[in-house]
Each structure stands twice: as structure tokens, then as C-alpha cells.
Enzyme design. Structure first.
Site, PDB file in Angstrom:
ATOM      1  N   THR A 121       7.278  -9.745 -33.758  1.00 24.43           N
ATOM      2  CA  THR A 121       8.163  -8.593 -33.592  1.00 24.43           C
ATOM      3  C   THR A 121       9.407  -9.006 -32.825  1.00 24.43           C
ATOM      4  OG1 THR A 121       6.282  -7.078 -33.598  1.00 24.43           O
ATOM      5  CG2 THR A 121       8.341  -6.256 -32.690  1.00 24.43           C
ATOM      6  N   ALA A 146       3.403  -5.063 -30.736  1.00 21.47           N
ATOM      7  CA  ALA A 146       4.194  -3.845 -30.612  1.00 21.47           C
ATOM      8  C   ALA A 146       4.218  -3.030 -31.899  1.00 21.47           C
ATOM      9  CB  ALA A 146       5.616  -4.186 -30.183  1.00 21.47           C
ATOM     10  N   THR A 147       3.704  -3.588 -32.997  1.00 25.32           N
ATOM     11  CA  THR A 147       3.598  -2.809 -34.238  1.00 25.32           C
ATOM     12  C   THR A 147       2.164  -2.751 -34.751  1.00 25.32           C
ATOM     13  OG1 THR A 147       4.204  -4.782 -35.533  1.00 25.32           O
ATOM     14  CG2 THR A 147       5.967  -3.242 -34.971  1.00 25.32           C
ATOM     15  N   ASP A 188       1.344 -11.908 -24.605  1.00 21.49           N
ATOM     16  CA  ASP A 188       1.030 -12.557 -25.878  1.00 21.49           C
ATOM     17  C   ASP A 188       1.801 -13.862 -26.080  1.00 21.49           C
ATOM     18  OD1 ASP A 188       3.490 -11.292 -26.262  1.00 21.49           O
ATOM     19  OD2 ASP A 188       2.781  -9.968 -27.859  1.00 21.49           O
ATOM     20  N   ARG A 210      -4.986  -6.421 -33.361  1.00 21.22           N
ATOM     21  CA  ARG A 210      -6.107  -6.963 -34.132  1.00 21.22           C
ATOM     22  C   ARG A 210      -7.138  -7.561 -33.183  1.00 21.22           C
ATOM     23  NH1 ARG A 210      -1.474  -9.282 -34.463  1.00 21.22           N
ATOM     24  NH2 ARG A 210      -1.072 -11.505 -34.268  1.00 21.22           N
TER      25      ARG A 210
END
Length: 450
Positions: A260, A12-13, A237, A16
């Protein structure tokens, strides 16, 4: 036989792409080929994800992987839960996906507060502002025309559709929605009540199935002269991350997926939908193995990340290690925050919000970044203790250790605070657990089809 698979882990930030190399049943090597920000934006008072940018960044990761390896044997995508995009009848995205942090979802949840217990019984998903349940109800309240919708796709499969042209969903990501039952699928009664056609939900394919192959023109543009399958790794995830715990333990392990968000829970054979589980905020999501991830969502490193973002605007560019050093030398007295308080959900100057909370509840000022960071870390550890005690009471299970996975597992300071709070050993298992779980699912699929 050697396999190279690209695991795209969308957080959410940040996102990769990591290439994992497997040989004879074991991971032989890994390499991060690309990292990029995944930041929501505001427009017209609403929060969105830029789907095209996310897709372009996934293509960038795939391009770099293709350039770095003789062959990429598979691609898998995982992401945060609940959010989705809607494809129109022309095959195009109608609009960018709304972000789960959109304040309108909170308003909808408040308006439907008398329905919370009833909604919990559908699939045992905790009553959170960000549930897909409330997101869809928000669209209905805003007058969205669902007759123009062809397909609803959660974020991992939305990217998969853009890569392959094929539409499907996957059980672990579907289970975060609030109205997906592993036996009955998406709850048609709930959808009919909202006036949403159930036909917009595509086939639920098994975890590990091949969604399709990267489009011919795309793979050529990315530099590949061979077919690349897009494999349905666990779409959520946390489901990917928890698979690392399943490999490290047996039975019903106690885990904390620290990123997060902090996801604190265990693995069970069947859902728990008791009133106690509902009142304590526990949720029932699916693991890649088909078991139930019985867990509680806790506002995790988001609070620290937002504090650091505010400090960067002031010219204070702390690394995580530097901030932990400041926190370890600080003293914030008896000050704590409720990390799940709604004031910490939206983006903004989180350092000021933490200070304001402490001022209002304890009548004291936090001095310096170290005291603020210490307060947040201590509060997280205390939230984990509360979740731990509730989990033991609900399940009747006594746990002998806590497995920590995800980026937060590197934070030895927070791990020590957590160990002191819960009173059992804390074991850091895997920092890139989501990517590893993603990759291993791909590998298992490739081996089984060889």
C-alpha cells in the site's frame, strides 16, 4: 522439533493470517488460512478503524488455524504504523482508533509547520501528516480529555491486549510515532507540552518477548485445549519485511518494501538526523535487529488500488495482471504524477485525480485505464529513482542491487521500470515478507525458550 506459528499481517487495505511451519531452523511450509478486508470508515467527518471488527477477524484467523493444525505454538501481529487506540480506566476502548488518512491530521501539521525541524530532532521521523505526533496534537486541538485515558496502544498491541488482557508496546512500532527514541523512550518533553500524561504509554518490551497468553475463555471458544502465547513480533509490517532483506544480504542493503505504501531505504547502525535528511523526507525507524531503517515513505500501490476500486464501481473488474497488461501496451507520453502529492492521500476516485493532475500539469488527457495505470507505474519508478539518488548522497553508500519485498515484488512490469530508472539490478526477494518476518521472530522466541 516442529513449530506452527500464526502470523497475522494487518495491512491498510487487507489483512491475512498465514501459518508457517518451521523445523530445524528453516521454514518447511506455509499456508494462508484466512484473508479479510481492513477498510477505514468515515463518521462525522472523521476517519476510523473498526477495532472490534479487526479483532474479530484476527480471532477468525486464529480459529481457522487451530482447526487446520494439531497445535498452534504462537501468534504474532504486525500492522501499518502510527495509528493507535486508547484504553480507558475501565479497561475498555474509549473509541475506535482514528485512521492516519484523516484530513484533520493534515490541518494540524499545517498549523505546526514552524515546528517541523524541531520535531525531527526528537527521533528523526520525517514530517508527514500521519505521524502520531500530529494525531495526538489533533486530539488535543479537538478537546479530547486525556484524564479518562489509562493506556495508549498501537494497533498490533491493541489487538494483543484484546487477546490476552496484557498491555505493552514494542520498539519497531513505537519508533514510527515521531517521538520515540531507542535510548530515551517516549519523549516526555513533547508529551508534557501537549498536556498528555506520559503514564499512558506502557512498558516497551523487547521484540520477540511474550506479551501473554490467549485468554482462557477465548481459546476455548476458538477450539484450543492448550495455551497459545501471543509473541511480540516486530509490530511494524515494514520492520517484519525488512528482516527478509537482512537475511538475504549483508551490510547496508538497499530495499523497497512494496505494498500500500512504498518504503525505500537501507539499514544503518545509527540514525541520520541531518538537515539534508530532513529536507529530503527521510525517516529513522527501528528494525527488529535493533538497526535503523533509514527510509522514505512513498505513496505506493494505494493509488492503483484506489483506481481499481473506482473502476469496479463502473463495472470494470480488472485483475492486477490484466491492468499490467493494459499498461504495458499503453503510451502516456511524458505524463507523470507526483505520487506523494497530498491529493492522492485521501480515499476517493483516484483515477479522476490522476487524470486531473496530468491535465493540469501536461495539458493532455489520459485515454483508458491502461494509460492511467502506466502513468502511475512510471511515476512510482521515477519516485524510487529520486529516493535512490537522495539516499546515496545522504549516506555516501554505493549500492549494487535493489531488493524488493512485499506484494508489489510480484509486479515484474514495475520492477523493470524501476530497474531502468535506477540503473542497478532489481531483485524480488519475498512476496509475503511481512508475514515471514513476523513468523520467524516467533519461531526464534519459541526455540530460545524451549
Amino acid at each position: 522439533m516442529e513449530y506452527n506459528v500464526l502470523a497475522v499481517d494487518l495491512g491498510a487495505t487487507s489483512g491475512r493470517g498465514i501459518v508457517f511451519t518451521f523445523e530445524e531452523g528453516a521454514e518447511r511450509a506455509r499456508k494462508e488460512v484466512y484473508r479479510f478486508p481492513s477498510v477505514a470508515y468515515s463518521e462525522g467527518g472523521k476517519m476510523y478503524w473498526d477495532a472490534r471488527k479487526l479483532y474479530d477477524e484476527v480471532c477468525n484467523a486464529l480459529r481457522k488455524a487451530i482447526a487446520a493444525y494439531p497445535r498452534i505454538d504462537g501468534v504474532g501481529i504486525d500492522s501499518w504504523g502510527v495509528d493507535y487506540g486508547i484504553i480507558g480506566r475501565d479497561g475498555e476502548l474509549i473509541c475506535n482508533p482514528r485512521c492516519y488518512r484523516d484530513a484533520a491530521h493534515t490541518a494540524t501539521r499545517n498549523a505546526m509547520a514552524n515546528r517541523a525541524g524541531e520535531l525531527y530532532k526528537i527521533a528523526g521521523i520525517a514530517d508527514n501528516d500521519f505521524n502520531t505526533t500530529y494525531q495526538l496534537a489533533t486530539l488535543v486541538r479537538e478537546g479530547f480529555d486525556f484524564t479518562q485515558a489509562k493506556t495508549l496502544l498501537f494497533i498490533p498491541q491493541l489487538i494483543g491486549y484484546l487477546l490476552t488482557g496484557n498491555k505493552a508496546t514494542e520498539p519497531t512500532i513505537a519508533s514510527t510515532s515521531g517521538f520515540y527514541d531507542r535510548r530515551g523512550g517516549f519523549d516526555k518533553g513533547f508529551l508534557e507540552e501537549l498536556g498528555i500524561p506520559s503514564e499512558i504509554f506502557p512498558e516497551v518490551m523487547p521484540t520477540g518477548a511474550v506479551l501473554g497468553y490467549v485468554k482462557k475463555e477465548l481459546k476455548e471458544a476458538l477450539g484450543a485445549a492448550y495455551d497459545i502465547p501471543v509473541i511480540l513480533s516486530p509490530g511494524h509490517d515494514t520492520a517484519c519485511a525488512v528482516s527478509a532483506v537482512e537475511n538475504a544480504s549483508c551490510g547496508s542493503p538497499l530495499y523497497l518494501s512494496s505494498g500500500t505504501w512504498s518504503l525505500f531505504g537501507t539499514l544503518l547502525d545509527v540514525p541520520v538526523v541531518t538537515r539534508e535528511a530532513f529536507l529530503k523526507g527521510y525517516t529513522n525507524e527501528l528494525a527488529s535487529s535493533g538497526k535503523v531503517r533509514f527510509l522514505k515513505n512513498i505513496m505506493g500501490m494505494w493509488i492503483i488500488e484506489e483506481c481499481m476500486r473506482a473502476w469496479r464501481k463502473e463495472g470494470k473488474n480488472f485483475s492486477h495482471e490484466e491492468l499490467i497488461g493494459l499498461a504495458s501496451e499503453a503510451d502516456c507520453g511524458d505524463a507523470y504524477i507526483d505520487v506523494n502529492d497530498g491529493i492522492f492521500l485521501q480515499p476517493g476516485n483516484m483515477a479522476e485525480r490522476v487524470a486531473g493532475y496530468v491535465r493540469a500539469h501536461y495539458g493532455r488527457e489520459l485515454v483508458g485505464e491502461g494509460e492511467t495505470a502506466l502513468c502511475v507505474y512510471r511515476s512510482l519508478a521515477r519516485a524510487y529513482k529520486e529516493a535512490y539518488e537522495d539516499l546515496k548522497n545522504i549516506t555516501g553508500i554505493n549500492f549494487d542491487k535493489l531488493y524488493v519485498v512485499g506484494g508489489g515484488s510480484r509486479n515484474a512490469f514495475l520492477n523493470r521500470l524501476t530497474e531502468e530508472e535506477i540503473g542497478i539490478p532489481v531483485v524480488a526477494v519475498e512476496t509475503e515478507a511481512s508475514a515471514l518476518g513476523n513468523a520467524f521472530t516467533q519461531y526464534a522466541t519459541l526455540v530460545s525458550s524451549a
